[in-house]
Design an enzyme around this catalytic site. Sequence first.
Site, PDB file in Angstrom:
ATOM      1  N   TRP A   5      43.287  63.921   4.847  1.00 32.54           N
ATOM      2  CA  TRP A   5      42.605  62.731   5.365  1.00 32.54           C
ATOM      3  C   TRP A   5      43.005  62.392   6.791  1.00 32.54           C
ATOM      4  O   TRP A   5      42.386  61.541   7.417  1.00 32.54           O
ATOM      5  CB  TRP A   5      42.939  61.522   4.457  1.00 32.54           C
ATOM      6  CG  TRP A   5      44.413  61.426   4.194  1.00 32.54           C
ATOM      7  CD1 TRP A   5      45.073  61.910   3.089  1.00 32.54           C
ATOM      8  CD2 TRP A   5      45.430  60.886   5.045  1.00 32.54           C
ATOM      9  NE1 TRP A   5      46.425  61.705   3.207  1.00 32.54           N
ATOM     10  CE2 TRP A   5      46.670  61.071   4.412  1.00 32.54           C
ATOM     11  CE3 TRP A   5      45.416  60.253   6.290  1.00 32.54           C
ATOM     12  CZ2 TRP A   5      47.881  60.673   4.960  1.00 32.54           C
ATOM     13  CZ3 TRP A   5      46.623  59.856   6.859  1.00 32.54           C
ATOM     14  CH2 TRP A   5      47.836  60.059   6.193  1.00 32.54           C
ATOM     15  N   ASN A   6      44.075  63.000   7.306  1.00 35.48           N
ATOM     16  CA  ASN A   6      44.590  62.477   8.591  1.00 35.48           C
ATOM     17  C   ASN A   6      43.704  62.835   9.784  1.00 35.48           C
ATOM     18  O   ASN A   6      43.604  62.079  10.734  1.00 35.48           O
ATOM     19  CB  ASN A   6      46.055  62.860   8.817  1.00 35.48           C
ATOM     20  CG  ASN A   6      46.322  64.341   8.728  1.00 35.48           C
ATOM     21  OD1 ASN A   6      45.457  65.115   8.321  1.00 35.48           O
ATOM     22  ND2 ASN A   6      47.510  64.752   9.104  1.00 35.48           N
ATOM     23  N   LYS A  54      36.239  70.887  -0.240  1.00 40.53           N
ATOM     24  CA  LYS A  54      36.585  69.609  -0.868  1.00 40.53           C
ATOM     25  C   LYS A  54      37.355  68.752   0.138  1.00 40.53           C
ATOM     26  O   LYS A  54      38.482  69.084   0.500  1.00 40.53           O
ATOM     27  CB  LYS A  54      37.476  69.844  -2.097  1.00 40.53           C
ATOM     28  CG  LYS A  54      37.689  68.579  -2.914  1.00 40.53           C
ATOM     29  CD  LYS A  54      38.986  68.557  -3.675  1.00 40.53           C
ATOM     30  CE  LYS A  54      40.159  68.227  -2.810  1.00 40.53           C
ATOM     31  NZ  LYS A  54      40.101  66.904  -2.156  1.00 40.53           N
ATOM     32  N   PRO A  55      36.747  67.642   0.591  1.00 38.30           N
ATOM     33  CA  PRO A  55      37.477  66.771   1.531  1.00 38.30           C
ATOM     34  C   PRO A  55      38.480  65.911   0.784  1.00 38.30           C
ATOM     35  O   PRO A  55      38.443  65.819  -0.442  1.00 38.30           O
ATOM     36  CB  PRO A  55      36.354  65.907   2.111  1.00 38.30           C
ATOM     37  CG  PRO A  55      35.344  65.814   1.011  1.00 38.30           C
ATOM     38  CD  PRO A  55      35.419  67.111   0.233  1.00 38.30           C
ATOM     39  N   ALA A  56      39.372  65.274   1.513  1.00 39.18           N
ATOM     40  CA  ALA A  56      40.325  64.349   0.894  1.00 39.18           C
ATOM     41  C   ALA A  56      39.567  63.158   0.304  1.00 39.18           C
ATOM     42  O   ALA A  56      38.559  62.720   0.851  1.00 39.18           O
ATOM     43  CB  ALA A  56      41.332  63.865   1.930  1.00 39.18           C
ATOM     44  N   GLY A  58      47.494  70.460   3.856  1.00 41.21           N
ATOM     45  CA  GLY A  58      48.008  69.274   3.167  1.00 41.21           C
ATOM     46  C   GLY A  58      49.502  69.396   2.969  1.00 41.21           C
ATOM     47  O   GLY A  58      50.187  70.077   3.746  1.00 41.21           O
ATOM     48  N   SER A  59      49.989  68.773   1.915  1.00 39.79           N
ATOM     49  CA  SER A  59      51.436  68.706   1.713  1.00 39.79           C
ATOM     50  C   SER A  59      51.993  70.042   1.207  1.00 39.79           C
ATOM     51  O   SER A  59      51.293  70.815   0.544  1.00 39.79           O
ATOM     52  CB  SER A  59      51.751  67.604   0.704  1.00 39.79           C
ATOM     53  OG  SER A  59      51.120  67.903  -0.524  1.00 39.79           O
ATOM     54  N   GLU A  62      48.307  75.483   5.530  1.00 43.24           N
ATOM     55  CA  GLU A  62      48.853  74.708   6.657  1.00 43.24           C
ATOM     56  C   GLU A  62      49.508  73.487   6.032  1.00 43.24           C
ATOM     57  O   GLU A  62      48.815  72.592   5.558  1.00 43.24           O
ATOM     58  CB  GLU A  62      47.726  74.268   7.595  1.00 43.24           C
ATOM     59  CG  GLU A  62      46.934  75.388   8.218  1.00 43.24           C
ATOM     60  CD  GLU A  62      47.626  76.010   9.409  1.00 43.24           C
ATOM     61  OE1 GLU A  62      48.726  75.543   9.789  1.00 43.24           O
ATOM     62  OE2 GLU A  62      47.081  76.970   9.962  1.00 43.24           O
ATOM     63  N   CYS A 120      50.843  66.314  11.165  1.00 42.59           N
ATOM     64  CA  CYS A 120      51.859  67.298  10.773  1.00 42.59           C
ATOM     65  C   CYS A 120      52.693  67.732  11.974  1.00 42.59           C
ATOM     66  O   CYS A 120      53.786  68.241  11.823  1.00 42.59           O
ATOM     67  CB  CYS A 120      51.189  68.499  10.131  1.00 42.59           C
ATOM     68  SG  CYS A 120      49.885  69.160  11.157  1.00 42.59           S
ATOM     69  N   GLU A 176      45.022  78.781  12.325  1.00 37.14           N
ATOM     70  CA  GLU A 176      43.694  78.214  12.568  1.00 37.14           C
ATOM     71  C   GLU A 176      43.493  78.101  14.067  1.00 37.14           C
ATOM     72  O   GLU A 176      44.317  77.502  14.761  1.00 37.14           O
ATOM     73  CB  GLU A 176      43.557  76.845  11.886  1.00 37.14           C
ATOM     74  CG  GLU A 176      43.446  77.008  10.383  1.00 37.14           C
ATOM     75  CD  GLU A 176      43.116  75.737   9.628  1.00 37.14           C
ATOM     76  OE1 GLU A 176      43.369  74.634  10.140  1.00 37.14           O
ATOM     77  OE2 GLU A 176      42.614  75.860   8.502  1.00 37.14           O
TER      78      GLU A 176
HETATM   79  P1  NAD Z   1      48.011  66.183  -0.050  1.00 36.91           P
HETATM   80  O1  NAD Z   1      48.534  67.555  -0.235  1.00 36.91           O
HETATM   81  O2  NAD Z   1      48.281  65.175  -1.083  1.00 36.91           O
HETATM   82  O3  NAD Z   1      46.420  66.200   0.145  1.00 36.91           O
HETATM   83  C1  NAD Z   1      45.768  67.125   0.942  1.00 36.91           C
HETATM   84  C2  NAD Z   1      44.553  67.633   0.215  1.00 36.91           C
HETATM   85  O4  NAD Z   1      44.959  68.237  -1.007  1.00 36.91           O
HETATM   86  C3  NAD Z   1      43.553  66.545  -0.165  1.00 36.91           C
HETATM   87  O5  NAD Z   1      42.251  67.075  -0.062  1.00 36.91           O
HETATM   88  C4  NAD Z   1      43.885  66.284  -1.626  1.00 36.91           C
HETATM   89  O6  NAD Z   1      42.764  65.808  -2.363  1.00 36.91           O
HETATM   90  C5  NAD Z   1      44.243  67.670  -2.082  1.00 36.91           C
HETATM   91  N1  NAD Z   1      45.078  67.707  -3.291  1.00 36.91           N
HETATM   92  C6  NAD Z   1      45.951  66.774  -3.755  1.00 36.91           C
HETATM   93  N2  NAD Z   1      46.495  67.185  -4.917  1.00 36.91           N
HETATM   94  C7  NAD Z   1      45.951  68.392  -5.193  1.00 36.91           C
HETATM   95  C8  NAD Z   1      46.097  69.324  -6.259  1.00 36.91           C
HETATM   96  N3  NAD Z   1      46.942  69.102  -7.273  1.00 36.91           N
HETATM   97  N4  NAD Z   1      45.383  70.472  -6.208  1.00 36.91           N
HETATM   98  C9  NAD Z   1      44.550  70.726  -5.177  1.00 36.91           C
HETATM   99  N5  NAD Z   1      44.354  69.877  -4.158  1.00 36.91           N
HETATM  100  C10 NAD Z   1      45.053  68.726  -4.163  1.00 36.91           C
HETATM  101  O7  NAD Z   1      48.545  65.756   1.362  1.00 36.91           O
HETATM  102  P2  NAD Z   1      48.502  64.348   2.027  1.00 36.91           P
HETATM  103  O8  NAD Z   1      49.811  63.698   1.820  1.00 36.91           O
HETATM  104  O9  NAD Z   1      47.289  63.605   1.699  1.00 36.91           O
HETATM  105  O10 NAD Z   1      48.342  64.840   3.544  1.00 36.91           O
HETATM  106  C11 NAD Z   1      49.363  64.859   4.438  1.00 36.91           C
HETATM  107  C12 NAD Z   1      50.097  66.213   4.445  1.00 36.91           C
HETATM  108  O11 NAD Z   1      49.290  67.193   5.054  1.00 36.91           O
HETATM  109  C13 NAD Z   1      51.347  66.124   5.278  1.00 36.91           C
HETATM  110  O12 NAD Z   1      52.404  66.791   4.642  1.00 36.91           O
HETATM  111  C14 NAD Z   1      50.967  66.843   6.562  1.00 36.91           C
HETATM  112  O13 NAD Z   1      52.043  67.356   7.270  1.00 36.91           O
HETATM  113  C15 NAD Z   1      50.038  67.878   6.047  1.00 36.91           C
HETATM  114  N6  NAD Z   1      49.180  68.373   7.127  1.00 36.91           N
HETATM  115  C16 NAD Z   1      49.401  69.625   7.610  1.00 36.91           C
HETATM  116  C17 NAD Z   1      48.637  70.103   8.655  1.00 36.91           C
HETATM  117  C18 NAD Z   1      48.871  71.473   9.219  1.00 36.91           C
HETATM  118  O14 NAD Z   1      48.028  71.967   9.932  1.00 36.91           O
HETATM  119  N7  NAD Z   1      49.975  72.122   8.913  1.00 36.91           N
HETATM  120  C19 NAD Z   1      47.633  69.308   9.187  1.00 36.91           C
HETATM  121  C20 NAD Z   1      47.433  68.029   8.666  1.00 36.91           C
HETATM  122  C21 NAD Z   1      48.218  67.590   7.619  1.00 36.91           C
END
Ligand code: NAD
Length: 472
Positions: free
Chosen positions: A149-150, A173-175, A227-228, A249, A283, A451
């Site tokens: 979502w960020n 799938k978006p956030a 994501g995380s 990522e 991130c 990317e």
């Molecule tokens: P998150 O992992 O909770 O969510 C990211 C995505 O994953 C969302 O679309 C969410 O719906 C999905 N998701 C959540 N649980 C899931 C599951 N069990 N199975 C599959 N998909 C699932 O992360 P967040 O806390 O919302 O986002 C922030 C994180 O993203 C931070 O750790 C940040 O550093 C990271 N991030 C990394 C980069 C990069 O390029 N390395 C860029 C932006 C954000």
Amino acid sequence: MRRAEALIGGTWHEEQDGTRFTVHDPATGAALAEVADCGAELTRLAVDAAAAALPSWRAMAAHERAELMRRAAAELTERAGLIGEIMTAEQGKPLAESTAEVRAGAEHLLWAAEETRRLYGSTVPGAGADHRVWLLPEPVGVVAGITPWNFPVSMITRKLGPALAAGCTVVLKPAEQTPLSAVAVAEAFTAAGLPPGVFNLVPTSRPALFAETVMADPRVRKVSFTGSTEVGRELIRRSAQDVKRMSVELGGHAPVLVFPDADPVAAAAAVARAKFLNAGQACTSPNRVFVHRDVAAPFTAALVERAEAITPGVDMGPLIDAAALAKVERHVEDALAGGATALTGGHRLDRPGAFYPPTVLAGVRDNMLVCREETFGPVAPIIEFDDVDGVVARANATPYGLTAYLWTADLNRTLRVAEELEFGMVAVNGGPLAPPQAPFGGIKNSGYGREGGSLGVADYLDYKYLSVGLGR
Ligand code: NAD
């Protein structure tokens, strides 16, 4: 209140039983929209559409694919103001940041469109006079993308651009916090005339169900996730079952190293920009600011001045939700309890919405929570150092390896320290991190895959090796 649906095979779909989820404005908590909450059936339908569209998309002449992508970039640019407003409403960042992100997202698409014409193969000297070796680039196939979502638009175009350039089709799938920006991106692609099924959008509040469905489907050959680290790790585990290609990522814990020969005021201005962008929810956000004692005073004064010039709610948005706010508070309280001082900020604002002010902490030590976990908020922890040789080891002392920032006027030190830093990206003296031509990505627990740049496109290609006997 808007309604938003899934885009599958070129048509907009509701979940069959009408299930929807609500999107909220993090600045006010107000409900903004009801969005189709896709389950396994619609996800499979989206994979059907992507699989059906794949043969003609991969066979399309490169310049035709490029032209469609250029048109999509133009549509995005034209709608930057409108999409920016949607992004600001659901994500919270100021309008200037939102519209800039839409434009940057379009730049990523444009760059990938140009790269479509350069999907070169190669020839390799054969094993004998009658042997030829050719390498042919081929698209990986159907790709599933999962975005955070960020950066609700650029995170999508950074996956879509290279995937489409390579000849892949996509189910994304978006956030769940920011599906409306994603719908607006899908509308731009539809207006550009992208063939049905090439880009499918599946919003859902049940991300694990989406992941389970695409991981179980043998037609999906690659999953690209941002994501995380926690979720990324789980997806890597699940991908093993069907041996799918992965790009992940993940999180970061960026150190900043300001050496005594650096310009402390220029460094502080750049750290403030990187730190307070998107309220620290990036991130690449600086998480540990190591400043040499000789320049600590002017650096700190300049950083505090920059932080105090930011007005929350005007120049900086709220955090994404109450849980994010609680995490930032926990990190700051831990640092203050351990002896750090808040030079500015340091407590939540007395107003509605998930607002936390720009905060500068002095006297931070490496064992505090801010130095070990990703804060994902507008908190700049300053750690003074004397030992020039030892500071790189301290910067590397994290499981993450995404970004490091280095400030020095000494060329020898630049090269020596940049080589020693265990991060996928090192920004020296303020170099930008995410232009479309650069391969953005990390190492260690920050993930793998790139990317941007030609390496970004290569992530969506397989190279078929042709061994040809001339049969003379
Ligand atoms: P998150 O992992 O909770 O969510 C990211 C995505 O994953 C969302 O679309 C969410 O719906 C999905 N998701 C959540 N649980 C899931 C599951 N069990 N199975 C599959 N998909 C699932 O992360 P967040 O806390 O919302 O986002 C922030 C994180 O993203 C931070 O750790 C940040 O550093 C990271 N991030 C990394 C980069 C990069 O390029 N390395 C860029 C932006 C954000």
